[in-house]
Design a protein around this motif. Structure first.
Motif, PDB file in Angstrom:
ATOM      1  N   PRO A 119      -0.221  10.017  -1.769  1.00  0.00           N
ATOM      2  CA  PRO A 119       0.024   8.659  -2.270  1.00  0.00           C
ATOM      3  C   PRO A 119       1.431   8.149  -2.001  1.00  0.00           C
ATOM      4  N   LYS A 120       2.424   9.026  -2.088  1.00  0.00           N
ATOM      5  CA  LYS A 120       3.801   8.597  -1.838  1.00  0.00           C
ATOM      6  C   LYS A 120       3.967   8.139  -0.396  1.00  0.00           C
ATOM      7  N   GLU A 121       3.422   8.912   0.533  1.00  0.00           N
ATOM      8  CA  GLU A 121       3.521   8.545   1.942  1.00  0.00           C
ATOM      9  C   GLU A 121       2.726   7.281   2.237  1.00  0.00           C
ATOM     10  N   ASN A 122       1.559   7.147   1.613  1.00  0.00           N
ATOM     11  CA  ASN A 122       0.761   5.936   1.799  1.00  0.00           C
ATOM     12  C   ASN A 122       1.522   4.709   1.321  1.00  0.00           C
ATOM     13  N   ALA A 123       2.118   4.824   0.132  1.00  0.00           N
ATOM     14  CA  ALA A 123       2.853   3.697  -0.442  1.00  0.00           C
ATOM     15  C   ALA A 123       4.049   3.331   0.429  1.00  0.00           C
ATOM     16  N   LYS A 124       4.746   4.339   0.944  1.00  0.00           N
ATOM     17  CA  LYS A 124       5.914   4.101   1.796  1.00  0.00           C
ATOM     18  C   LYS A 124       5.500   3.407   3.089  1.00  0.00           C
ATOM     19  N   ALA A 131       4.474  -0.273   2.321  1.00  0.00           N
ATOM     20  CA  ALA A 131       5.628  -1.103   1.992  1.00  0.00           C
ATOM     21  C   ALA A 131       6.474  -1.409   3.221  1.00  0.00           C
ATOM     22  N   GLY A 132       6.427  -0.550   4.236  1.00  0.00           N
ATOM     23  CA  GLY A 132       7.214  -0.748   5.435  1.00  0.00           C
ATOM     24  C   GLY A 132       6.622  -1.736   6.414  1.00  0.00           C
ATOM     25  N   LEU A 133       5.399  -2.197   6.152  1.00  0.00           N
ATOM     26  CA  LEU A 133       4.756  -3.181   7.024  1.00  0.00           C
ATOM     27  C   LEU A 133       5.154  -4.592   6.617  1.00  0.00           C
ATOM     28  N   SER A 134       5.124  -5.502   7.558  1.00  0.00           N
ATOM     29  CA  SER A 134       5.337  -6.911   7.226  1.00  0.00           C
ATOM     30  C   SER A 134       4.085  -7.459   6.558  1.00  0.00           C
ATOM     31  N   GLU A 135       4.211  -8.607   5.920  1.00  0.00           N
ATOM     32  CA  GLU A 135       3.048  -9.226   5.280  1.00  0.00           C
ATOM     33  C   GLU A 135       1.957  -9.510   6.294  1.00  0.00           C
ATOM     34  N   GLN A 136       2.348  -9.942   7.487  1.00  0.00           N
ATOM     35  CA  GLN A 136       1.383 -10.223   8.548  1.00  0.00           C
ATOM     36  C   GLN A 136       0.668  -8.950   8.980  1.00  0.00           C
ATOM     37  N   GLU A 137       1.417  -7.866   9.130  1.00  0.00           N
ATOM     38  CA  GLU A 137       0.810  -6.597   9.553  1.00  0.00           C
ATOM     39  C   GLU A 137      -0.158  -6.077   8.498  1.00  0.00           C
ATOM     40  N   ARG A 138       0.219  -6.189   7.236  1.00  0.00           N
ATOM     41  CA  ARG A 138      -0.681  -5.732   6.167  1.00  0.00           C
ATOM     42  C   ARG A 138      -1.993  -6.514   6.205  1.00  0.00           C
ATOM     43  N   GLN A 139      -1.898  -7.831   6.400  1.00  0.00           N
ATOM     44  CA  GLN A 139      -3.108  -8.646   6.436  1.00  0.00           C
ATOM     45  C   GLN A 139      -3.993  -8.270   7.610  1.00  0.00           C
ATOM     46  N   GLU A 140      -3.374  -7.986   8.741  1.00  0.00           N
ATOM     47  CA  GLU A 140      -4.164  -7.632   9.923  1.00  0.00           C
ATOM     48  C   GLU A 140      -4.866  -6.286   9.736  1.00  0.00           C
ATOM     49  N   TYR A 141      -4.197  -5.349   9.082  1.00  0.00           N
ATOM     50  CA  TYR A 141      -4.851  -4.072   8.777  1.00  0.00           C
ATOM     51  C   TYR A 141      -5.995  -4.276   7.784  1.00  0.00           C
ATOM     52  N   GLY A 183      -8.932   0.431   2.061  1.00  0.00           N
ATOM     53  CA  GLY A 183      -9.435   0.407   0.687  1.00  0.00           C
ATOM     54  C   GLY A 183      -9.388   1.737  -0.024  1.00  0.00           C
ATOM     55  N   TRP A 184      -9.262   2.846   0.716  1.00  0.00           N
ATOM     56  CA  TRP A 184      -9.233   4.178   0.104  1.00  0.00           C
ATOM     57  C   TRP A 184      -7.829   4.777   0.067  1.00  0.00           C
ATOM     58  N   LEU A 185      -6.812   4.022   0.425  1.00  0.00           N
ATOM     59  CA  LEU A 185      -5.453   4.568   0.465  1.00  0.00           C
ATOM     60  C   LEU A 185      -4.847   4.623  -0.934  1.00  0.00           C
ATOM     61  N   ASP A 186      -4.829   5.806  -1.530  1.00  0.00           N
ATOM     62  CA  ASP A 186      -4.194   5.982  -2.834  1.00  0.00           C
ATOM     63  C   ASP A 186      -2.707   5.705  -2.719  1.00  0.00           C
ATOM     64  N   GLY A 187      -2.189   4.937  -3.655  1.00  0.00           N
ATOM     65  CA  GLY A 187      -0.762   4.659  -3.682  1.00  0.00           C
ATOM     66  C   GLY A 187      -0.400   3.236  -3.315  1.00  0.00           C
ATOM     67  N   ILE A 188      -1.270   2.514  -2.592  1.00  0.00           N
ATOM     68  CA  ILE A 188      -0.956   1.131  -2.246  1.00  0.00           C
ATOM     69  C   ILE A 188      -1.448   0.227  -3.379  1.00  0.00           C
ATOM     70  N   PRO A 189      -0.964  -1.002  -3.485  1.00  0.00           N
ATOM     71  CA  PRO A 189      -1.328  -1.880  -4.602  1.00  0.00           C
ATOM     72  C   PRO A 189      -2.836  -2.051  -4.781  1.00  0.00           C
ATOM     73  N   SER A 190      -3.260  -2.071  -6.022  1.00  0.00           N
ATOM     74  CA  SER A 190      -4.688  -2.203  -6.326  1.00  0.00           C
ATOM     75  C   SER A 190      -5.254  -3.529  -5.828  1.00  0.00           C
ATOM     76  N   ALA A 191      -4.451  -4.592  -5.859  1.00  0.00           N
ATOM     77  CA  ALA A 191      -4.937  -5.886  -5.378  1.00  0.00           C
ATOM     78  C   ALA A 191      -5.256  -5.824  -3.888  1.00  0.00           C
ATOM     79  N   ASP A 192      -4.451  -5.081  -3.118  1.00  0.00           N
ATOM     80  CA  ASP A 192      -4.713  -4.947  -1.686  1.00  0.00           C
ATOM     81  C   ASP A 192      -5.944  -4.080  -1.438  1.00  0.00           C
ATOM     82  N   ARG A 193      -6.079  -3.006  -2.208  1.00  0.00           N
ATOM     83  CA  ARG A 193      -7.277  -2.171  -2.080  1.00  0.00           C
ATOM     84  C   ARG A 193      -8.528  -2.989  -2.405  1.00  0.00           C
ATOM     85  N   ASP A 194      -8.428  -3.806  -3.435  1.00  0.00           N
ATOM     86  CA  ASP A 194      -9.558  -4.628  -3.835  1.00  0.00           C
ATOM     87  C   ASP A 194      -9.950  -5.595  -2.727  1.00  0.00           C
TER      88      ASP A 194
END
Length: 423
Positions: free
Chosen positions: A87-92, A95-105, A114-125
């Motif tokens: 989870p720590k590595e997932n969160a790191k 967090a290191g991605l830009s907003e655009q990159e996160r949306q594209e993923y 959706g299965w990445l433990d550690g990232i925000p619940s709203a993004d997983r949702d």
């Protein structure tokens, strides 16, 4: 069925599929608008995901593939997504991605993100809701083509129940009733992680692990259970409470697999990753976390708590437990005074099966934990409305002491171990 009715049904189903695909098309368009490396090929992808492709096989999959190609324009690929359950590595990484990159993923690989433990619940949702939409569209096309088998039909039914629950919660206008899908998978018997309330912002967070004979098709029953637990906590001072139904494993059927740790061993590690992930994604002051296990779910909790440094929970609750794979509460990497067991005198799992092949009975004094009052009957009554059994679980979730119950007294001080259960 009259011809007119068939036409109306077909039109309704087509409209649903158009709406699903329009969502994917909008996602792709947004990615194209933002991606500096996108070129004329992107417009070809948009054409492939037009609504008319819904009338052809694999239209939904084509849209998803298009989203992945759009992500590829920005050099974002599946291999870059963390594969280790850290989870720590997932969160790191996230967090290191830009907003655009996160949306594209999110658009291109919703089933992974959706299965990445550690990232925000709203993004997983967001990712998992996309995965639900895609799966429903694919099952709908299979149904139209007469290709929906028995397994597909059950998963389709489970996803429809989940979507109905999501729609109802979204329309309530109450943040406490908001559902967050933190994991969804239709492989095998299916897996579903659904939270009532946002676990990243709640002061009290609970994770409920169901037991034997649970799968995706009864996701509505699991959502009802966490709803009752959330209400029980809020009624007893835990106004800010989120409760997760964690069916993140292949629960055993009513067969010999219930007597072994074969299903619990891998599930325990996944549960531990999940609870540690909630710690990573939580905002503000540390939440009070409770992990609950019913029946074989308590065995999963025991495996998760007794290995890898534990679950990092403040309290653990088990009801109807056949055993937690350990002989003493101190083996769960936490204060034994915060390990709680509930049992009904006519619950055959607690009275006859526990203490045999899956560890000592956690409701006995020798186990070293505590017992809370139960006033319900049977193996599935622990969440009956208006009863102390439910109220006491709500108190523990809210960080309050429950009404204490009586320890189970075994007729023999040290019952002999047996090779198998008689349940």
């Amino acid at each position: 069925m009259p011809h007119r009715q068939r036409d109306e049904d077909a039109q309704e189903e087509h409209a649903l599929r158009v709406a699903v695909m329009a969502g994917y098309r909008n996602d792709i368009q947004a990615a194209l608008d933002q991606a500096s490396t996108a070129d004329w090929k992107g417009m070809q992808l948009l054409q492939k995901s037009d609504a008319f492709t819904l009338d052809k096989d694999y239209g939904a999959q084509a849209a998803k593939d298009g989203a992945r190609q759009v992500a590829g324009f920005a050099h974002l690929d599946e291999d870059s997504i963390p594969s280790k359950k850290d989870p720590k590595e997932n969160a790191k990484w996230w967090a290191g991605l830009s907003e655009q990159e996160r949306q594209e993923y999110l658009d291109a690989y919703p089933d992974k993100i959706g299965w990445l433990d550690g990232i925000p619940s709203a993004d997983r949702d967001e990712a998992n809701r996309k995965a639900v939409d895609l799966s429903l569209a694919n099952y709908d096309m299979k149904k139209q083509n007469g290709e929906l088998g028995i397994h597909d039909q059950r998963q389709y039914e489970g996803l429809q129940k989940l979507q109905t629950a999501l729609d109802k919660a979204d329309g309530s206008g109450d943040d406490n009733k908001r559902l967050y899908v933190l994991g969804i998978d239709t492989k095998g018997d299916g897996r579903a992680l659904v939270s009532k309330g946002n676990p990243d912002t709640a002061h009290n967070v609970a994770v409920q692990v169901p037991g034997t004979d649970n799968d995706l098709v009864n996701v509505d029953e699991q959502i009802e259970r966490v709803d009752r637990l959330q209400k029980a906590s809020r009624q007893r001072g835990g106004d800010s409470t989120a409760v997760v139904s964690w069916l993140g494993y292949d629960a055993p059927e009513t067969d010999a697999s219930m007597a072994t740790t074969g299903r619990a061993d891998p599930a325990g590690g996944d549960l531990r990753s999940f609870t540690h992930g909630l710690r990573e994604s939580h905002q503000g002051e540390r939440a009070h976390m409770t992990v609950l296990g019913h029946s074989y779910g308590s065995t999963v909790v025991g495996v998760g708590a007794s290995h890898g440094g534990g679950l990092d929970a403040d309290d653990v609750i088990v009801v109807g437990s056949p055993g937690m794979t350990v002989d003493h509460a101190k083996d769960l990497n936490m204060n034994p005074d915060h390990v709680w067991a509930g049992w009904a005198p006519d619950d055959i799992v607690s009275t006859d099966a526990s203490g045999k092949t899956l560890g000592e009975n956690p409701a006995e004094k020798e186990f070293g934990g505590k017992v809370f009052e139960v006033d319900t009957s049977g193996h599935g009554g622990y969440w009956d409305k208006g009863r102390e059994s439910l109220a006491n679980q709500g108190r523990i979730i809210a960080g309050m002491p429950p009404g204490e119950g009586k320890y189970r007294v075994h007729p023999h001080p040290h019952p002999p171990k047996t090779e198998g259960p008689d349940w």
